[in-house]
Design a protein around this motif. Structure first.
Motif, short mmCIF file in Angstrom:
data_model
loop_
_atom_site.label_atom_id
_atom_site.label_comp_id
_atom_site.label_asym_id
_atom_site.label_seq_id
_atom_site.Cartn_x
_atom_site.Cartn_y
_atom_site.Cartn_z
N GLU A 1 -2.74 -3.97 5.75
CA GLU A 1 -2.90 -3.23 6.99
C GLU A 1 -2.20 -1.87 6.93
N TYR A 2 -2.78 -0.90 7.65
CA TYR A 2 -2.24 0.46 7.67
C TYR A 2 -2.77 1.22 8.87
N LYS A 3 -2.14 2.36 9.16
CA LYS A 3 -2.56 3.30 10.21
C LYS A 3 -2.22 4.71 9.73
N VAL A 4 -2.61 5.70 10.53
CA VAL A 4 -2.20 7.08 10.28
C VAL A 4 -1.37 7.54 11.49
N VAL A 5 -0.29 8.26 11.19
CA VAL A 5 0.58 8.78 12.25
C VAL A 5 0.69 10.29 12.12
N LEU B 1 0.82 -1.22 0.00
CA LEU B 1 0.00 0.00 0.00
C LEU B 1 0.85 1.27 0.00
N CYS B 2 1.95 1.23 0.71
CA CYS B 2 2.70 2.45 1.01
C CYS B 2 4.02 2.58 0.28
N GLY B 3 4.50 1.52 -0.36
CA GLY B 3 5.81 1.57 -1.00
C GLY B 3 6.93 1.29 -0.02
N SER B 4 6.78 1.75 1.21
CA SER B 4 7.73 1.46 2.28
C SER B 4 6.98 0.63 3.33
N TYR B 5 7.72 -0.06 4.18
CA TYR B 5 7.11 -0.97 5.14
C TYR B 5 7.01 -0.30 6.51
N TRP B 6 5.81 0.12 6.89
CA TRP B 6 5.52 0.70 8.20
C TRP B 6 6.48 1.82 8.57
N ASP B 7 6.74 2.73 7.61
CA ASP B 7 7.69 3.81 7.82
C ASP B 7 6.94 5.14 8.01
N PRO B 8 6.85 5.63 9.25
CA PRO B 8 6.12 6.88 9.49
C PRO B 8 6.83 8.12 8.94
N THR B 9 8.10 7.98 8.55
CA THR B 9 8.86 9.13 8.05
C THR B 9 8.81 9.25 6.53
N ASP B 10 8.12 8.33 5.85
CA ASP B 10 8.06 8.34 4.39
C ASP B 10 7.15 9.47 3.92
N GLU B 11 7.76 10.56 3.46
CA GLU B 11 7.00 11.75 3.07
C GLU B 11 6.13 11.53 1.84
N SER B 12 6.39 10.47 1.07
CA SER B 12 5.54 10.20 -0.09
C SER B 12 4.16 9.72 0.35
N ASN B 13 4.00 9.43 1.64
CA ASN B 13 2.71 8.99 2.18
C ASN B 13 2.05 10.06 3.04
N ASP B 14 2.55 11.31 2.95
CA ASP B 14 1.92 12.41 3.67
C ASP B 14 0.57 12.72 3.03
#
Length: 159
Positions: free
Chosen positions: A89-93, A48-61
């Motif tokens: 699975e996903y969340k918002v941070v 879903l995110c391109g990265s795995y559970w990475d809250p710092t990935d700005e492409s998912n802002d």
């Protein structure tokens, strides 16, 4: 001396206006920053995110939906290859950190939210987060590229 007093009054009045305009401008700027100071980011599985559970990935802002009065944030991820009945699975941070995160049912530090699709395909996924209720959802639709491919393929087959 009378001329000197008039000039001093004009100078003081001009100075006061400049100071007041500056204060109002600074207050407005600070006010806008506080409204939009939180960055909301989707973190989750790499499909879903391109990265795995990475809250710092700005492409998912996420970006604020201006028509919501700043209450709704969205993120669209395009052309994701998803498998049928797989639980993604996903969340918002908040602010690129796990310190503040929301999951299922808008719960802080809650269970992961799950997205599933009923058929293998290439999807556009829209994530939506409401800051008042903390509700987070994702909607998957077949991507435009996939729809175009299916239409051209079906037209070719029907010859």
């Amino acid at each position: 001396s009378n001329l000197k007093q008039k000039l001093m009054k004009k100078f003081f009045a001009s100075f006061l206006i400049v100071v007041l305009v500056t204060i109002v401008t600074v207050a407005a700027t600070v006010g806008n920053q506080s409204v939009e100071s939180t960055t909301w980011t989707i973190a989750g599985m790499s499909e879903l995110c391109g990265s795995y559970w990475d809250p710092t990935d700005e492409s998912n802002d996420m970006t604020v939906d201006d028509s919501s009065g700043g209450l709704c944030y969205t993120l669209v991820k395009r052309n994701l290859a998803l498998k049928a009945f797989t639980q993604y699975e996903y969340k918002v941070v908040a602010d690129h950190s796990w310190n503040l995160n929301y999951g299922a049912d808008g719960m802080q530090d809650g269970e992961n939210v799950i997205l599933t699709v009923s058929a293998d395909g290439v999807y556009d996924v829209t994530f939506t987060f409401w800051t008042e209720t903390k509700m987070l959802t994702a909607t998957a639709v077949l991507s435009t590229e996939m729809k175009s491919y299916l239409i051209s393929w079906s037209e070719t087959v029907e010859v």
